[in-house]
Design a protein around this motif. Structure first.
Motif, PDB file in Angstrom:
ATOM      1  N   ARG A  83       0.825  -1.208   0.000  1.00  0.00           N
ATOM      2  CA  ARG A  83       0.000   0.000   0.000  1.00  0.00           C
ATOM      3  C   ARG A  83       0.863   1.263   0.000  1.00  0.00           C
ATOM      4  NH1 ARG A  83      -4.691   2.810   1.610  1.00  0.00           N
ATOM      5  NH2 ARG A  83      -4.210   4.490   3.090  1.00  0.00           N
ATOM      6  N   GLY A  84       1.833   1.330   0.878  1.00  0.00           N
ATOM      7  CA  GLY A  84       2.680   2.513   0.975  1.00  0.00           C
ATOM      8  C   GLY A  84       3.477   2.747  -0.296  1.00  0.00           C
ATOM      9  N   ILE A  85       3.979   1.664  -0.893  1.00  0.00           N
ATOM     10  CA  ILE A  85       4.763   1.789  -2.128  1.00  0.00           C
ATOM     11  C   ILE A  85       3.898   2.305  -3.269  1.00  0.00           C
ATOM     12  CG2 ILE A  85       6.105   0.513  -3.845  1.00  0.00           C
ATOM     13  CD1 ILE A  85       7.561   0.938  -1.208  1.00  0.00           C
ATOM     14  N   TYR A  86       2.656   1.811  -3.368  1.00  0.00           N
ATOM     15  CA  TYR A  86       1.733   2.311  -4.391  1.00  0.00           C
ATOM     16  C   TYR A  86       1.502   3.816  -4.226  1.00  0.00           C
ATOM     17  CZ  TYR A  86       0.131  -2.293  -6.103  1.00  0.00           C
ATOM     18  OH  TYR A  86       0.047  -3.524  -6.690  1.00  0.00           O
ATOM     19  N   LEU A  87       1.223   4.242  -2.994  1.00  0.00           N
ATOM     20  CA  LEU A  87       0.891   5.648  -2.752  1.00  0.00           C
ATOM     21  C   LEU A  87       2.086   6.561  -3.025  1.00  0.00           C
ATOM     22  CD1 LEU A  87      -1.265   5.334   0.505  1.00  0.00           C
ATOM     23  CD2 LEU A  87      -2.043   5.643  -1.846  1.00  0.00           C
ATOM     24  N   ILE A  88       3.263   6.135  -2.602  1.00  0.00           N
ATOM     25  CA  ILE A  88       4.472   6.919  -2.876  1.00  0.00           C
ATOM     26  C   ILE A  88       4.716   7.006  -4.379  1.00  0.00           C
ATOM     27  CG2 ILE A  88       6.981   6.952  -2.619  1.00  0.00           C
ATOM     28  CD1 ILE A  88       6.569   5.716   0.166  1.00  0.00           C
ATOM     29  N   ASN A  93       4.924  10.382  -9.062  1.00  0.00           N
ATOM     30  CA  ASN A  93       4.645  10.581 -10.482  1.00  0.00           C
ATOM     31  C   ASN A  93       3.844  11.854 -10.722  1.00  0.00           C
ATOM     32  OD1 ASN A  93       4.877   9.488 -13.211  1.00  0.00           O
ATOM     33  ND2 ASN A  93       2.655   9.260 -13.102  1.00  0.00           N
ATOM     34  N   THR A  94       2.961  12.192  -9.777  1.00  0.00           N
ATOM     35  CA  THR A  94       2.225  13.451  -9.865  1.00  0.00           C
ATOM     36  C   THR A  94       3.183  14.638  -9.875  1.00  0.00           C
ATOM     37  OG1 THR A  94       0.351  12.483  -8.663  1.00  0.00           O
ATOM     38  CG2 THR A  94       0.463  14.874  -8.761  1.00  0.00           C
ATOM     39  N   ALA A  95       4.170  14.585  -8.993  1.00  0.00           N
ATOM     40  CA  ALA A  95       5.150  15.665  -8.909  1.00  0.00           C
ATOM     41  C   ALA A  95       5.973  15.782 -10.192  1.00  0.00           C
ATOM     42  CB  ALA A  95       6.079  15.439  -7.711  1.00  0.00           C
ATOM     43  N   ILE A  96       6.373  14.646 -10.758  1.00  0.00           N
ATOM     44  CA  ILE A  96       7.168  14.666 -11.993  1.00  0.00           C
ATOM     45  C   ILE A  96       6.356  15.263 -13.139  1.00  0.00           C
ATOM     46  CG2 ILE A  96       8.256  13.216 -13.743  1.00  0.00           C
ATOM     47  CD1 ILE A  96       9.960  13.492 -11.315  1.00  0.00           C
ATOM     48  N   CYS A  97       5.076  14.901 -13.224  1.00  0.00           N
ATOM     49  CA  CYS A  97       4.224  15.451 -14.290  1.00  0.00           C
ATOM     50  C   CYS A  97       4.084  16.968 -14.155  1.00  0.00           C
ATOM     51  CB  CYS A  97       2.849  14.787 -14.259  1.00  0.00           C
ATOM     52  SG  CYS A  97       2.850  13.054 -14.781  1.00  0.00           S
ATOM     53  N   LEU A  98       4.020  17.471 -12.924  1.00  0.00           N
ATOM     54  CA  LEU A  98       3.919  18.908 -12.712  1.00  0.00           C
ATOM     55  C   LEU A  98       5.206  19.633 -13.084  1.00  0.00           C
ATOM     56  CD1 LEU A  98       2.012  19.142  -9.292  1.00  0.00           C
ATOM     57  CD2 LEU A  98       1.172  19.869 -11.539  1.00  0.00           C
ATOM     58  N   LEU A  99       6.348  18.986 -12.876  1.00  0.00           N
ATOM     59  CA  LEU A  99       7.640  19.609 -13.136  1.00  0.00           C
ATOM     60  C   LEU A  99       8.055  19.542 -14.601  1.00  0.00           C
ATOM     61  CD1 LEU A  99       9.652  18.324 -10.026  1.00  0.00           C
ATOM     62  CD2 LEU A  99       8.829  20.646 -10.427  1.00  0.00           C
ATOM     63  N   LEU A 119      10.100   5.596  -9.932  1.00  0.00           N
ATOM     64  CA  LEU A 119       8.879   5.771  -9.148  1.00  0.00           C
ATOM     65  C   LEU A 119       7.720   4.918  -9.678  1.00  0.00           C
ATOM     66  CD1 LEU A 119       8.962   9.653  -8.629  1.00  0.00           C
ATOM     67  CD2 LEU A 119       9.218   7.908  -6.844  1.00  0.00           C
ATOM     68  N   CYS A 120       7.726   4.652 -10.977  1.00  0.00           N
ATOM     69  CA  CYS A 120       6.608   3.925 -11.595  1.00  0.00           C
ATOM     70  C   CYS A 120       6.807   2.418 -11.654  1.00  0.00           C
ATOM     71  CB  CYS A 120       6.359   4.461 -13.007  1.00  0.00           C
ATOM     72  SG  CYS A 120       5.712   6.137 -13.041  1.00  0.00           S
ATOM     73  N   THR A 121       7.877   1.904 -11.047  1.00  0.00           N
ATOM     74  CA  THR A 121       8.106   0.453 -11.121  1.00  0.00           C
ATOM     75  C   THR A 121       6.948  -0.391 -10.590  1.00  0.00           C
ATOM     76  OG1 THR A 121       9.367   0.600  -9.039  1.00  0.00           O
ATOM     77  CG2 THR A 121      10.628   0.580 -11.090  1.00  0.00           C
ATOM     78  N   PRO A 122       6.196   0.044  -9.568  1.00  0.00           N
ATOM     79  CA  PRO A 122       5.108  -0.815  -9.084  1.00  0.00           C
ATOM     80  C   PRO A 122       4.083  -1.178 -10.151  1.00  0.00           C
ATOM     81  CG  PRO A 122       5.573   0.877  -7.465  1.00  0.00           C
ATOM     82  CD  PRO A 122       6.366   1.228  -8.700  1.00  0.00           C
ATOM     83  N   VAL A 123       3.832  -0.274 -11.099  1.00  0.00           N
ATOM     84  CA  VAL A 123       2.809  -0.560 -12.096  1.00  0.00           C
ATOM     85  C   VAL A 123       3.201  -1.720 -12.998  1.00  0.00           C
ATOM     86  CG1 VAL A 123       3.620   0.982 -13.937  1.00  0.00           C
ATOM     87  CG2 VAL A 123       1.186   0.580 -13.650  1.00  0.00           C
ATOM     88  N   GLU A 124       4.495  -1.969 -13.143  1.00  0.00           N
ATOM     89  CA  GLU A 124       4.956  -3.027 -14.034  1.00  0.00           C
ATOM     90  C   GLU A 124       5.081  -4.383 -13.348  1.00  0.00           C
ATOM     91  OE1 GLU A 124       5.459  -3.142 -17.139  1.00  0.00           O
ATOM     92  OE2 GLU A 124       5.612  -1.090 -17.864  1.00  0.00           O
ATOM     93  N   SER A 125       5.338  -4.400 -12.044  1.00  0.00           N
ATOM     94  CA  SER A 125       5.644  -5.687 -11.419  1.00  0.00           C
ATOM     95  C   SER A 125       4.911  -5.954 -10.118  1.00  0.00           C
ATOM     96  CB  SER A 125       7.154  -5.781 -11.156  1.00  0.00           C
ATOM     97  OG  SER A 125       7.596  -4.693 -10.358  1.00  0.00           O
ATOM     98  N   LEU A 189      -7.006   5.957  -3.997  1.00  0.00           N
ATOM     99  CA  LEU A 189      -6.197   4.864  -3.462  1.00  0.00           C
ATOM    100  C   LEU A 189      -5.996   5.011  -1.957  1.00  0.00           C
ATOM    101  CD1 LEU A 189      -3.425   4.495  -6.208  1.00  0.00           C
ATOM    102  CD2 LEU A 189      -5.509   3.172  -5.920  1.00  0.00           C
ATOM    103  N   PHE A 190      -5.794   6.241  -1.499  1.00  0.00           N
ATOM    104  CA  PHE A 190      -5.529   6.441  -0.077  1.00  0.00           C
ATOM    105  C   PHE A 190      -6.708   5.979   0.781  1.00  0.00           C
ATOM    106  CE2 PHE A 190      -5.650   8.891   3.849  1.00  0.00           C
ATOM    107  CZ  PHE A 190      -4.373   8.658   4.353  1.00  0.00           C
TER     108      PHE A 190
END
Length: 455
Positions: A83-88, A93-99, A119-125, A189-190
């Motif tokens: 859960r924590g890894i997903y939220l982080i 990724n939100t921050a990267i998109c803003l920057l 940061l996006c590794t959880p979505v793949e594995s 998600l939170f």
């Protein structure tokens, strides 16, 4: 965990109670289906039907770090909680998109992609492992199919809306809208995604029994034990510890060792091969359709991705929902035993669709056929990609379910590295290319002497 019988074949599970006489736990909707893994009596077991959490994650594409970063993120998730890894991951990724709109140099761009990839590794594995935490063997393929649909379908849906955003608001707002969607996902998600890590005292090996043993098991009372977590406890970023420091370290390198298992290597290679055609489509679509004779503007190019989106839906439905029912029916013919290889027969459709769709897309574009034919070809390519990807993931998880977290790391490592490995063959050609040309010179000039069209 109980002593493990190493004579048991990994992945071969008793899935169908053909005579419906055993006393093991069966599915509610079909009394012939044996639940694997066997649900525990713990009320906090994520496989309990009433306690199933929502599973979701953001689906952005990273670079090579997206795969190799799992060697760090995945062990942390399996040790301290997913859960924590997903939220982080979603927050980062939100921050990267803003920057991203404020990036000025090539170095900053590359750095941002490295960070975003990690940061996006959880979505793949990690999503696949969450699915294996929650769902049983007879239904796992359906949810792997849904995951694959959203993973790849999101990358077809994004160009569809991004083209209109680009035409109407400019490219900066493409990233701003991505950040807004990510932040919305973070809120959902939170409040609604629960932890799925659970220390189970059994494995497929300890549950593997002969049919005669199954007939004499005592009937379980079915009463749940333990104290259910409160809602506030379920909202904790990290709710506990599930592995020792030694196991945490082991999980950082064992996925590489698992690559010596042919099944895992094949699943990763097949997964990566499917994505080659997916990447070819994404790389060439705008180039082809924005040039004569089509001359589509950005928004119209985006609309053509409706074809791949529909194709991906059909492919993942076929490999997922249909695949589960195919596996159950096949198990009935093999005395109730489900082998992971059973569902691979569904790859025959992909074997036929893939070359046909590539010919339609490539040759069709070179001949300037109607855009309708090209969009149809895009849909078939996507359908084939969905079938191959979903079945590859399901096969790996079915084969080695008890190490699903590390298995998925190994599969992703092969998937993301296969393209790099193929590209790196240029080093071999640099070294020996001239010697190959020297060795072929006599035969080559003989062919030239026989006749040439003067190209």
């Amino acid at each position: 965990m109980h002593d493990i019988d190493d004579s048991v074949v990994p992945g071969s599970v008793y899935l169908v109670d053909v005579q419906e006489k055993t006393t093991v736990v069966h599915a509610e909707k079909d009394s012939a289906i044996v639940l694997s893994p066997t649900p525990s009596n713990d009320i906090n077991d994520p496989s309990e039907l009433e306690q199933r959490p929502e599973i979701s994650a953001d689906h952005d594409v990273g670079i090579l770090v997206l795969g190799w970063g799992a060697l760090i993120n995945q062990p942390l998730a399996l040790t301290f909680g997913k859960r924590g890894i997903y939220l982080i991951s979603v927050l980062g990724n939100t921050a990267i998109c803003l920057l991203t709109p404020y990036i000025k140099t090539e170095g900053q761009w590359i750095a941002s992609k490295i960070v975003q990839g990690y940061l996006c590794t959880p979505v793949e594995s990690l999503c696949e492992v969450s699915i294996s935490d929650v769902f049983f063997a007879h239904e796992r393929g359906t949810y792997i199919g849904i995951y694959t649909l959203f993973l790849f379908g999101s990358n077809y849906f994004a160009p569809l809306i991004a083209g209109f955003i680009y035409d109407g608001q400019g490219w900066h707002w493409v990233m701003y809208w991505a950040a807004i969607i990510n932040f919305g996902s973070l809120i959902v998600l939170f409040f609604f995604m629960e932890e799925t890590n659970f220390v189970r005292n059994t494995s497929e090996a300890t549950e593997a029994m002969t049919r005669s043993q199954l007939l004499h098991l005592p009937v379980s009372s079915g009463d749940l034990t333990g104290i259910p977590k409160t809602y506030s406890q379920r909202l904790a970023l990290f709710g506990g510890r599930y592995a020792s420091n030694k196991l945490l370290l082991t999980m950082t390198y064992r996925p590489v060792i698992l690559l010596r298992f042919p099944v895992i290597f094949w699943a990763g290679f097949q997964y990566g091969t499917c994505l080659v055609w997916y990447n070819v489509l994404n790389a060439t679509c705008s180039l082809i359709l924005s040039e004569p004779p089509y001359n589509f503007r950005a928004s119209f190019v985006g609309l053509t991705y409706l074809g791949p989106l529909i194709g991906m839906f059909l492919g993942t439905f076929y490999s997922g929902w249909v695949g589960d029912r195919f596996a159950v029916r096949y198990a009935r013919r093999t005395r109730g035993i489900r082998e992971p290889e059973h569902r691979l027969w569904l790859m025959v459709v992909s074997l036929l669709l893939c070359p046909a769709s590539l010919i339609l897309w490539g040759v069709g574009a070179s001949k300037g056929i109607s855009w309708v034919g090209l969009v149809f070809g895009m849909g078939i390519i996507s359908c084939s990609t969905g079938i191959g990807s979903s079945l590859s993931i399901s096969y790996a998880l079915d084969s080695y379910k008890d190490l699903s977290g590390e298995v998925m790391m190994a599969v992703i490592l092969v998937r993301v590295s296969s393209g790099l490995a193929i590209t790196m063959t240029f080093l071999i050609v640099i070294k020996w290319g001239k010697s190959w040309r020297i060795a072929s010179r006599k035969r080559y000039w003989g062919y030239v002497a026989d006749g040439t069209l003067g190209h």
